[in-house]
Design a protein around this motif. Structure first.
Motif, PDB file in Angstrom:
ATOM      1  N   HIS A   1       0.883  -1.067   0.026  1.00  0.00           N
ATOM      2  CA  HIS A   1      -0.024   0.033   0.056  1.00  0.00           C
ATOM      3  C   HIS A   1       0.838   1.350  -0.003  1.00  0.00           C
ATOM      4  N   PHE A   2       0.682   2.122  -1.084  1.00  0.00           N
ATOM      5  CA  PHE A   2       1.546   3.364  -1.065  1.00  0.00           C
ATOM      6  C   PHE A   2       0.692   4.599  -1.616  1.00  0.00           C
ATOM      7  N   GLN A   3       1.103   5.802  -1.403  1.00  0.00           N
ATOM      8  CA  GLN A   3       0.394   6.760  -1.781  1.00  0.00           C
ATOM      9  C   GLN A   3       0.714   7.130  -3.277  1.00  0.00           C
ATOM     10  N   ILE A   4      -0.131   7.187  -4.172  1.00  0.00           N
ATOM     11  CA  ILE A   4       0.211   7.375  -5.738  1.00  0.00           C
ATOM     12  C   ILE A   4       0.972   8.842  -5.909  1.00  0.00           C
ATOM     13  N   HIS A   5       0.689   9.629  -4.913  1.00  0.00           N
ATOM     14  CA  HIS A   5       1.540  10.807  -5.239  1.00  0.00           C
ATOM     15  C   HIS A   5       2.996  10.975  -5.560  1.00  0.00           C
ATOM     16  N   ASN A   6       3.567  10.032  -4.755  1.00  0.00           N
ATOM     17  CA  ASN A   6       5.135   9.914  -4.722  1.00  0.00           C
ATOM     18  C   ASN A   6       5.442   9.459  -6.361  1.00  0.00           C
ATOM     19  N   ILE A   7       4.810   8.502  -7.021  1.00  0.00           N
ATOM     20  CA  ILE A   7       4.965   8.151  -8.115  1.00  0.00           C
ATOM     21  C   ILE A   7       5.019   9.048  -9.234  1.00  0.00           C
ATOM     22  N   LEU A   8       3.891   9.702  -8.983  1.00  0.00           N
ATOM     23  CA  LEU A   8       3.318  10.937 -10.021  1.00  0.00           C
ATOM     24  C   LEU A   8       4.374  12.054  -9.709  1.00  0.00           C
ATOM     25  N   ASN A   9       4.751  12.186  -8.711  1.00  0.00           N
ATOM     26  CA  ASN A   9       5.893  13.430  -8.626  1.00  0.00           C
ATOM     27  C   ASN A   9       7.055  13.018  -9.041  1.00  0.00           C
ATOM     28  N   ASN A  10       7.525  11.722  -8.946  1.00  0.00           N
ATOM     29  CA  ASN A  10       8.965  11.506  -9.664  1.00  0.00           C
ATOM     30  C   ASN A  10       8.901  11.342 -11.045  1.00  0.00           C
ATOM     31  N   ILE A  11       7.713  11.035 -11.595  1.00  0.00           N
ATOM     32  CA  ILE A  11       7.473  10.928 -13.204  1.00  0.00           C
ATOM     33  C   ILE A  11       7.497  12.550 -13.654  1.00  0.00           C
ATOM     34  N   GLU A  12       6.821  13.364 -12.652  1.00  0.00           N
ATOM     35  CA  GLU A  12       6.673  14.856 -13.470  1.00  0.00           C
ATOM     36  C   GLU A  12       7.955  15.578 -13.165  1.00  0.00           C
ATOM     37  N   ASN A  13       8.985  14.885 -12.243  1.00  0.00           N
ATOM     38  CA  ASN A  13      10.230  15.620 -12.146  1.00  0.00           C
ATOM     39  C   ASN A  13      11.127  15.031 -13.261  1.00  0.00           C
TER      40      ASN A  13
END
Length: 570
Positions: free
Chosen positions: A287-299
């Motif tokens: 279980h993890f927050q999707i925010h971290n993946i999306l943030n890394n992809i954005e960067n």
């Protein structure tokens, strides 16, 4: 119910005998009727002959109906078998009437002729009818019964003995017919098994030919696509050696880096696809927050989008999902990378929607779009709809194939909507978890690693030097060697304890990387942070490393992946 192969083969065998059987049957009936007519039984013999021809016509119509496919189910074919038994029984009954002619005419010549004809018909039916034993019985029983009965009541000398012999012959031929029927059915079964084996062999051969064709096609693609960046790197390296101008050198270095990244991208895509095809893609759901993946992809992708003049928008989302963070990241990176590649102008957006049970991530672009007839093709290996110039940046055509396979492994439904000239909407559905403050496996980079002491053990001098240069640019202090002894000797010159060890698996002769790390931990610190690098992509080696608490990375090594592991270990 569908017709079984065995039933169909038996029916085919019975129907295939009709020409030979009917020619002999009708010719013999005509000659026999003529002989009986000469003996004063013309009317009865004519009626008997007409009955034979009428029954033959009825049987012909029914067999033609079978051959046309009118009996197209197992139930209908069983009805056809019953009708076949009925018609053969009628035929046998007609031939049994010869016994009546024996009794009425009462001539030795007629007796001999009739006995020979009736026994010949019964014997000849062995080959024609034993595929279906009830039909054979229905044909010969009336013949033997009528013949034995006629002989028993006739006035000829030794007629009773002849009747007994005919009876015994009938019993023998019935027994022989039963055995022949069993052998016939076994033969049919064996033939069907041989046909199945031949079909399987043919299918296997076609599969091998397809695999060989795809292998050759892949090798040709790899040979062509990899030769471009290698040739470019070679030219740029020579140019760097002959370029005194610092600005020009920086421009050449930038192009060199682009070629290296392209080469690395091609190799990584191929190895990832090969791992999926071989079933070497383990999952680690959490279980993890999707925010971290999306943030890394954005960067990672914003600089690429901005370099093309594209607007890049990523929705913020703090929801918690259940998936494999690493594999899901690969899926989304492949989709976003494709969207940016095939969008010449406009906008790429990562849009997040959710319902009660799922989080749906859309990757929307305003690119060239995909025609409806090509929507399924793009998920096939090595398929590129818009790469007629073999552009290296567009890779081997494995991206969406990897996406498809990973979504199947993760059990995440995906969909693709596209309109030519307007853009594409690729979406992935992920199970939603109602949790707050859940941690994630994705870590962010530290700005630098100043004064971190890293020991590099690598037997290839060029790779060892390149790793040391990269680590020094990050602020690390490095010591290195081609084996454990040399590396420790060099490391001892730096009056600072080791913080992390970077070790290759294949170190030539002597111990391998795992053994080398084990020796280091025994000598220096059992908890010494270590990273093992290997070009083998071996699942066995990876598992051995994980059991020993060693981080495992594969070549070609992406510097961002290495940096992320440094963040985790330090």
């Amino acid at each position: 119910m569908e017709i079984t192969k065995k039933t169909k083969a038996k029916a085919d065998l019975l129907s295939s005998q009709r020409k030979t059987l009917w020619i002999a049957n009708l010719t013999t009936a005509l000659v026999t009727a003529f002989i009986y007519g000469l003996e004063g039984q013309a009317l009865l013999a004519t009626i008997w002959c007409i009955a034979h021809y009428t029954l033959a016509a009825i049987r012909y119509v029914d067999i033609r109906a079978y051959q046309r496919g009118d009996y197209d189910s197992e139930e209908k074919l069983q009805v056809w078998f019953k009708k076949f038994v009925f018609y053969t029984s009628l035929a046998g009954g007609l031939w049994s009437i010869c016994a009546y002619f024996i009794y009425v005419i009462n001539q030795p010549s007629v007796l001999i002729y009739s006995v020979i004809i009736m026994l010949s018909m019964a014997t000849g039916a062995l080959l024609a009818l034993t595929a279906h034993f009830p039909a054979y019985l229905g044909f010969i029983l009336p013949i033997f019964f009528g013949l034995c009965l006629s002989l028993y009541f006739s006035d000829f000398s030794y007629s009773n003995i002849i009747a007994l012999l005919v009876f015994l012959y009938g019993c023998c031929i019935i027994s022989f017919g039963k055995n022949l029927s069993q052998q016939s059915l076994k033969s049919i079964t064996n033939e069907l098994q041989v046909q199945d084996l031949l079909a399987q062999t043919s299918a296997a051969k076609e599969g091998i030919e397809r695999a060989t064709h795809e292998k050759n096609r892949l090798l040709a693609l790899i040979s062509h696509d990899l030769s471009q960046p290698i040739f470019t790197i070679s030219l740029l390296t020579q140019s760097l050696q002959n370029t005194p101008d610092l600005i020009s050198m920086k421009e050449l270095a930038k192009r060199l880096q682009t070629s290296v990244e392209g080469l690395q991208s091609l190799f990584s895509a191929f190895m990832e696809f090969a791992a999926i095809e071989d079933g070497r893609t383990p999952t680690n759901f959490s279980h993890f927050q999707i925010h971290n993946i999306l943030n890394n992809i954005e960067n990672d992708f914003r600089p690429l989008a901005e370099a093309k003049g594209l607007e890049f928008v990523v929705d913020d989302c703090q929801e918690t999902v259940r998936s494999d963070s690493l594999l899901l990241g690969r899926v989304l990176r492949n989709i976003v990378g494709n969207a940016i590649k095939y969008t010449p102008s406009g906008k790429v957006r990562i849009k997040v929607e959710h319902n009660e049970a799922s989080l749906i991530i859309h990757v929307l672009d305003s690119g060239v779009g995909i025609a409806k007839r090509h929507l399924n093709e793009i998920f096939c290996e090595y398929t590129q709809l818009d790469n007629t110039n073999n552009d290296l940046d567009k890779g081997l055509g494995l991206g969406l194939t990897v996406v498809k396979q990973l979504c199947l492994i993760l059990d995440h439904p995906y969909s693709l909507l596209s309109t030519p000239g307007k853009g594409t909407d690729f979406s992935v559905e992920i199970p939603l978890i109602n949790e707050i403050g859940c941690s994630t496996n994705i870590t962010e980079d530290k700005p630098d690693f100043k004064d971190i002491h890293v020991l590099v053990i690598e037997d290839d001098e060029s790779v060892r030097a390149a790793l040391c240069i990269l680590l020094q640019q990050w602020g690390c202090q490095t010591s290195s060697g081609e084996n454990l002894n040399i590396a420790l000797s060099v490391s001892a010159e730096i009056k600072r304890p080791l913080d992390i060890v970077l070790c290759d698996y294949d170190l030539g002769e002597g111990m391998n990387g795992l053994q080398c790390i084990e020796q280091l931990r025994l000598t220096i610190d059992p908890q010494l942070p270590t990273i093992l690098i290997s070009g083998r992509h071996s699942e066995k080696t990876k598992l051995q490393a994980q059991r020993s608490g060693i981080t495992f990375l594969t070549k070609p090594l992406a510097h961002m992946a290495l940096r992320e592991q440094f963040n985790k270990l330090l």
